[in-house]
Scaffold this motif. Structure first.
Motif, PDB file in Angstrom:
ATOM      1  N   GLU A  92       0.818  -1.211   0.000  1.00  0.00           N
ATOM      2  CA  GLU A  92       0.000   0.000   0.000  1.00  0.00           C
ATOM      3  C   GLU A  92       0.854   1.264   0.000  1.00  0.00           C
ATOM      4  OE1 GLU A  92      -3.825   1.546   2.541  1.00  0.00           O
ATOM      5  OE2 GLU A  92      -2.054   0.946   3.677  1.00  0.00           O
ATOM      6  N   LYS A  93       1.883   1.269   0.844  1.00  0.00           N
ATOM      7  CA  LYS A  93       2.673   2.481   1.020  1.00  0.00           C
ATOM      8  C   LYS A  93       4.077   2.378   0.446  1.00  0.00           C
ATOM      9  CE  LYS A  93       0.344   4.144   5.184  1.00  0.00           C
ATOM     10  NZ  LYS A  93       0.536   4.695   6.550  1.00  0.00           N
ATOM     11  N   SER A  94       4.448   1.207  -0.009  1.00  0.00           N
ATOM     12  CA  SER A  94       5.806   0.888  -0.454  1.00  0.00           C
ATOM     13  C   SER A  94       6.710   0.706   0.755  1.00  0.00           C
ATOM     14  CB  SER A  94       6.386   1.956  -1.384  1.00  0.00           C
ATOM     15  OG  SER A  94       6.879   3.053  -0.648  1.00  0.00           O
ATOM     16  N   LYS A  95       7.762  -0.074   0.568  1.00  0.00           N
ATOM     17  CA  LYS A  95       8.677  -0.374   1.679  1.00  0.00           C
ATOM     18  C   LYS A  95       9.299   0.883   2.256  1.00  0.00           C
ATOM     19  CE  LYS A  95      11.106  -3.212  -0.793  1.00  0.00           C
ATOM     20  NZ  LYS A  95      12.198  -4.130  -1.186  1.00  0.00           N
ATOM     21  N   GLU A  96       9.523   1.909   1.410  1.00  0.00           N
ATOM     22  CA  GLU A  96      10.214   3.103   1.858  1.00  0.00           C
ATOM     23  C   GLU A  96       9.393   3.901   2.869  1.00  0.00           C
ATOM     24  OE1 GLU A  96      10.041   2.054  -1.268  1.00  0.00           O
ATOM     25  OE2 GLU A  96      12.143   1.415  -1.369  1.00  0.00           O
ATOM     26  N   SER A  97       8.059   3.898   2.713  1.00  0.00           N
ATOM     27  CA  SER A  97       7.223   4.671   3.627  1.00  0.00           C
ATOM     28  C   SER A  97       6.708   3.843   4.803  1.00  0.00           C
ATOM     29  CB  SER A  97       6.030   5.288   2.874  1.00  0.00           C
ATOM     30  OG  SER A  97       5.282   4.283   2.232  1.00  0.00           O
ATOM     31  N   PHE A  98       6.665   2.498   4.653  1.00  0.00           N
ATOM     32  CA  PHE A  98       6.314   1.636   5.773  1.00  0.00           C
ATOM     33  C   PHE A  98       7.628   1.113   6.353  1.00  0.00           C
ATOM     34  CE2 PHE A  98       4.826  -2.529   7.557  1.00  0.00           C
ATOM     35  CZ  PHE A  98       3.979  -1.996   8.511  1.00  0.00           C
ATOM     36  N   TYR A  99       8.188   1.899   7.252  1.00  0.00           N
ATOM     37  CA  TYR A  99       9.537   1.656   7.743  1.00  0.00           C
ATOM     38  C   TYR A  99       9.654   0.328   8.485  1.00  0.00           C
ATOM     39  CZ  TYR A  99       9.914   6.648   6.759  1.00  0.00           C
ATOM     40  OH  TYR A  99       9.883   7.870   6.154  1.00  0.00           O
ATOM     41  N   LEU A 100      10.853  -0.236   8.437  1.00  0.00           N
ATOM     42  CA  LEU A 100      11.123  -1.498   9.110  1.00  0.00           C
ATOM     43  C   LEU A 100      10.874  -1.376  10.616  1.00  0.00           C
ATOM     44  CD1 LEU A 100      12.163  -4.400   9.153  1.00  0.00           C
ATOM     45  CD2 LEU A 100      14.504  -3.492   9.256  1.00  0.00           C
ATOM     46  N   LYS A 101      11.280  -0.240  11.205  1.00  0.00           N
ATOM     47  CA  LYS A 101      11.067  -0.050  12.647  1.00  0.00           C
ATOM     48  C   LYS A 101       9.585  -0.099  12.991  1.00  0.00           C
ATOM     49  CE  LYS A 101      15.233   2.645  13.710  1.00  0.00           C
ATOM     50  NZ  LYS A 101      15.765   3.938  14.230  1.00  0.00           N
ATOM     51  N   LYS A 102       8.757   0.491  12.124  1.00  0.00           N
ATOM     52  CA  LYS A 102       7.314   0.477  12.360  1.00  0.00           C
ATOM     53  C   LYS A 102       6.764  -0.941  12.240  1.00  0.00           C
ATOM     54  CE  LYS A 102       3.060   2.851  11.017  1.00  0.00           C
ATOM     55  NZ  LYS A 102       2.462   3.883  10.123  1.00  0.00           N
ATOM     56  N   GLN A 103       7.260  -1.688  11.268  1.00  0.00           N
ATOM     57  CA  GLN A 103       6.827  -3.072  11.093  1.00  0.00           C
ATOM     58  C   GLN A 103       7.175  -3.913  12.313  1.00  0.00           C
ATOM     59  OE1 GLN A 103       8.475  -5.042   7.654  1.00  0.00           O
ATOM     60  NE2 GLN A 103       7.693  -7.050   8.239  1.00  0.00           N
ATOM     61  N   VAL A 104       8.408  -3.760  12.790  1.00  0.00           N
ATOM     62  CA  VAL A 104       8.849  -4.511  13.973  1.00  0.00           C
ATOM     63  C   VAL A 104       8.031  -4.118  15.195  1.00  0.00           C
ATOM     64  CG1 VAL A 104      10.760  -4.897  15.566  1.00  0.00           C
ATOM     65  CG2 VAL A 104      11.186  -4.856  13.096  1.00  0.00           C
ATOM     66  N   LEU A 105       7.763  -2.807  15.346  1.00  0.00           N
ATOM     67  CA  LEU A 105       6.993  -2.321  16.494  1.00  0.00           C
ATOM     68  C   LEU A 105       5.579  -2.906  16.495  1.00  0.00           C
ATOM     69  CD1 LEU A 105       6.703  -0.489  18.954  1.00  0.00           C
ATOM     70  CD2 LEU A 105       6.039   1.369  17.392  1.00  0.00           C
ATOM     71  N   ILE A 106       4.930  -2.897  15.339  1.00  0.00           N
ATOM     72  CA  ILE A 106       3.567  -3.439  15.239  1.00  0.00           C
ATOM     73  C   ILE A 106       3.567  -4.926  15.571  1.00  0.00           C
ATOM     74  CG2 ILE A 106       1.700  -3.975  13.625  1.00  0.00           C
ATOM     75  CD1 ILE A 106       2.345  -1.333  12.212  1.00  0.00           C
ATOM     76  N   SER A 107       4.566  -5.645  15.058  1.00  0.00           N
ATOM     77  CA  SER A 107       4.661  -7.079  15.329  1.00  0.00           C
ATOM     78  C   SER A 107       4.873  -7.342  16.821  1.00  0.00           C
ATOM     79  CB  SER A 107       5.809  -7.696  14.518  1.00  0.00           C
ATOM     80  OG  SER A 107       5.576  -7.577  13.135  1.00  0.00           O
TER      81      SER A 107
END
Length: 248
Positions: A92-107
């Motif tokens: 949806e947002k591309s990897k660049e805008s959906f940051y890895l830190k945000k992904q890890v935090l949500i998980s």
């Protein structure tokens, strides 16, 4: 009925499902290892860990370990869903805008919410031949092969259903939204439909686990055994829907 159902479910069905999920997870990783491919592989490998825990604690068959193992099984089974959410957000947002830190935090947040299941007092108990708890476990001399069946409390059922269905509902909402925005025709439309079918089928298994372990009836457990078979087409649909197409 309970004994034969448990044996069939744990060692035959779950054993085959563990093999299927592991194969699909590593097959995704066998291609170019990117953030997306790792995320997709975890969709299968994380639930595979839960299935493996289930087989191990049933084999060890220690009462205290059974209680913890049963909780960890459902936790890891639900945890795999967050990777589908992360994949959709990356698209949806591309990897660049959906940051890895945000992904890890949500998980991590979702994992912590699921770990609360470990802390619910008397959330899980086991029943052996109609006798609950350690008394039932110790009286198994009448049937030493009785693995027992898990019985989930009201609080365990309600909390687990709420947390898991919030994630599932969010995934379905985002999937339908992207399906409408990116077009219903062509390869991407087809892949979104496959992904949504896979999620719904997997969710049926999760809901069945919470519902029928809470209701605790032989008929319900037989129904759950049948519903558990949905995990096979679920894995296939998810794999077809989530896998990246090879560039021509």
């Amino acid at each position: 009925m309970a004994f034969s159902t448990v044996i069939l479910q744990v060692y035959l069905i779950y054993g085959l499902i563990f093999i299927l999920f592991t194969i699909l997870g590593f097959k995704i990783l066998s291609r170019k290892r990117t953030r997306i491919s790792i995320t997709l592989s975890l969709t299968f490998l994380v639930p595979a860990v839960g299935i493996l825990i289930n087989i191990i604690y049933r084999t060890v068959d220690n009462y205290a370990f059974n209680l913890i193992g049963n909780k960890l099984t459902i936790i890891f089974s639900c945890l795999g869903l967050v990777n589908v959410y992360s994949f959709i957000k990356m698209i949806e947002k591309s990897k660049e805008s959906f940051y890895l830190k945000k992904q890890v935090l949500i998980s991590l947040v979702y994992f912590v919410l699921l770990l609360v299941l470990l802390l619910i007092p008397e959330g899980v108990d086991f029943e052996y031949g109609g006798v609950a708890g350690i008394s039932g476990y110790n009286s198994r001399s009448l049937d030493p092969l009785d693995l027992g069946v898990p019985v989930w409390s009201n609080s365990f059922f309600v909390y687990g259903i709420i947390v898991s269905q919030l994630m599932t509902g969010l995934i379905i909402y985002l999937g339908v939204k992207q399906y409408n925005e990116m077009g219903k025709m062509g390869v991407f439309g087809k892949k979104y439909i496959q992904t949504l079918i896979g999620i719904i089928l997997m969710d049926l298994v999760i809901i069945g686990s919470f519902l029928f372990n809470w209701l605790n009836s032989d008929i319900g457990r037989t129904i759950h055994l049948i519903i558990s078979l949905c995990i096979v087409p679920s894995a296939i649909f998810l794999y077809l829907g989530l896998k990246q197409e090879k560039k021509k």
